[in-house]
Motif scaffolding. Structure first.
Motif, short mmCIF file in Angstrom:
data_model
loop_
_atom_site.label_atom_id
_atom_site.label_comp_id
_atom_site.label_asym_id
_atom_site.label_seq_id
_atom_site.Cartn_x
_atom_site.Cartn_y
_atom_site.Cartn_z
N LEU A 1 7.46 83.94 24.81
CA LEU A 1 6.44 83.93 25.81
C LEU A 1 5.85 82.18 25.96
N ALA A 2 5.79 82.03 27.54
CA ALA A 2 5.11 80.22 28.25
C ALA A 2 4.28 80.76 28.74
N TRP A 3 3.57 79.61 28.58
CA TRP A 3 2.57 79.39 29.56
C TRP A 3 1.71 78.08 30.30
N ALA B 1 14.12 86.27 42.36
CA ALA B 1 14.95 87.18 41.80
C ALA B 1 14.78 86.64 39.97
N SER B 2 13.69 86.02 40.06
CA SER B 2 13.13 86.25 38.22
C SER B 2 12.83 88.04 37.82
N ASN B 3 12.35 87.77 36.91
CA ASN B 3 12.16 89.18 36.08
C ASN B 3 11.66 88.67 35.04
N ASP B 4 10.46 87.96 35.17
CA ASP B 4 9.92 87.22 33.48
C ASP B 4 8.18 88.70 33.89
N GLY C 1 4.24 91.84 37.93
CA GLY C 1 5.46 91.48 37.43
C GLY C 1 6.82 92.43 36.74
N GLU C 2 6.10 93.40 36.57
CA GLU C 2 6.80 94.62 35.14
C GLU C 2 7.55 94.94 35.63
N MET C 3 7.89 95.13 37.41
CA MET C 3 8.48 95.87 37.92
C MET C 3 10.26 95.18 38.02
N ALA C 4 9.88 94.13 37.76
CA ALA C 4 11.21 93.53 37.92
C ALA C 4 11.99 92.97 36.52
N MET D 1 6.75 86.47 30.12
CA MET D 1 7.17 86.61 28.61
C MET D 1 8.60 87.21 29.31
N ARG D 2 9.83 87.20 28.51
CA ARG D 2 11.05 86.70 29.42
C ARG D 2 11.07 88.87 29.41
N ALA D 3 11.82 89.14 29.61
CA ALA D 3 12.33 91.17 30.40
C ALA D 3 12.94 90.81 29.55
#
Length: 232
Positions: free
Chosen positions: A25-27, A42-45, A78-81, A103-105
Motif C-alpha cells: 500500500l502507498a498513501w 495504463a496504471s492498474n493500482d 480502480g479494481e477493474m483495471a 494497492m498494487r494489482a
C-alpha cells in the motif's frame, strides 16, 4: 498517513496477513478538485478512500462528460483495471480533501485468491454497481431527460429532518452537475426545475434543495414501469 487497518475491505485479514500486505500500500493526501486517475491511463493500482470523497466521470471524445457516481470513505475504485489489465474506463477527481490508499494489482489479486471474505465483499460491490448501471441504462432507454432528472433527484435526496414525507439534497447540486448526471443539457435541467418549483414539488432553501412531495415525482416516472427505490 494511513494503515491497512484503516481500509474497511481488509478488516477481516488476520494480523499476520495484514502485516504481509501492508507494504503493498502507498498513501497520498489529495486536495479538493485534484485528478486521482485519468481515463485511458495504463496504471492498474486499486485505490481506497479512507476519508474525503471522489467523483467518477466518463469523458467522451467530443468533450462531453457524464458523472457516473461519487464515492466516500470505505469505497474502492480502480479494481477493474487490476482485474482485466485494460486501461482505466473513467476519470476520478476529489470533491474534497481526501486520504487515499493505493494497492498494487498483484497484491490485490493475491488477497482475492486467498481471502474468501474479501473476495465476497468485492463481488457484492461489483454486482451492486452492475445493477446500478442497468438501472441507468433502462432509464436512458425509456425515460425522457426530464424524467431522468426526477429519478436522479430522488436518488440524491435523503429524508428531511423534522419534515415528514419530505426529502432534501444538501448541499444542492448545480444545474450543470445534474445535467452531467443524466446525460442532458443544463438548459433542460433549468427549465425542469423551474416547472417543479411552479408545481410546488421543489423548494430551494439555504443549503438544500427540498423535494416537498417525493411520491409525486416517483409517480411521474412510474408511468413507464420504473420506480426509484429511496434510501432511508
Amino acid at each position: 498517513m494511513g494503515e491497512i487497518g484503516d481500509i474497511e475491505l481488509f478488516a477481516s485479514l488476520s494480523e499476520e496477513n495484514a502485516k504481509r500486505f501492508a507494504p503493498a500500500l502507498a498513501w497520498r493526501s489529495y486536495p479538493p478538485n485534484e485528478l486521482v486517475i485519468d481515463m485511458d491511463d495504463a496504471s492498474n493500482d486499486v485505490l481506497f478512500v479512507v476519508n474525503g470523497s471522489v467523483r467518477v466521470i466518463h469523458r467522451a471524445d467530443d468533450g462531453k462528460q457524464v458523472i457516473l457516481g461519487e464515492l466516500g470513505p470505505g469505497s474502492m475504485f480502480g479494481e477493474m483495471a487490476a482485474i482485466d489489465g485494460i486501461p482505466r474506463s473513467a476519470s476520478v477527481t476529489t470533491l474534497q480533501a481526501s486520504l487515499i490508499g493505493s494497492m498494487r494489482a498483484a497484491a490485490f489479486l493475491e488477497i482475492l485468491a486467498h481471502e474468501p471474505d474479501v473476495c465476497r465483499t468485492v463481488l457484492n460491490m461489483l454486482v451492486g454497481r452492475i445493477r446500478s448501471l442497468n438501472q441507468q441504462l433502462t432509464e436512458h432507454a425509456y425515460l425522457t431527460a426530464v424524467e431522468r432528472l426526477y429519478a436522479e433527484l430522488l436518488r440524491l435526496s435523503r429524508p428531511r429532518a423534522g419534515h415528514d414525507g419530505q426529502r432534501s439534497i444538501s448541499p444542492p447540486p448545480t444545474q450543470q452537475d445534474l445535467a452531467e448526471r443524466i446525460g442532458s443539457r443544463r438548459e433542460v435541467v433549468s427549465r425542469a426545475l423551474s416547472a417543479l418549483e411552479k408545481d410546488d414539488l421543489v423548494e430551494k432553501t439555504r443549503g438544500a434543495l427540498v423535494l416537498t412531495d417525493p411520491g409525486a415525482l416517483n409517480r411521474r416516472i412510474s408511468l413507464e414501469g420504473l420506480w426509484v427505490k429511496l434510501d432511508t
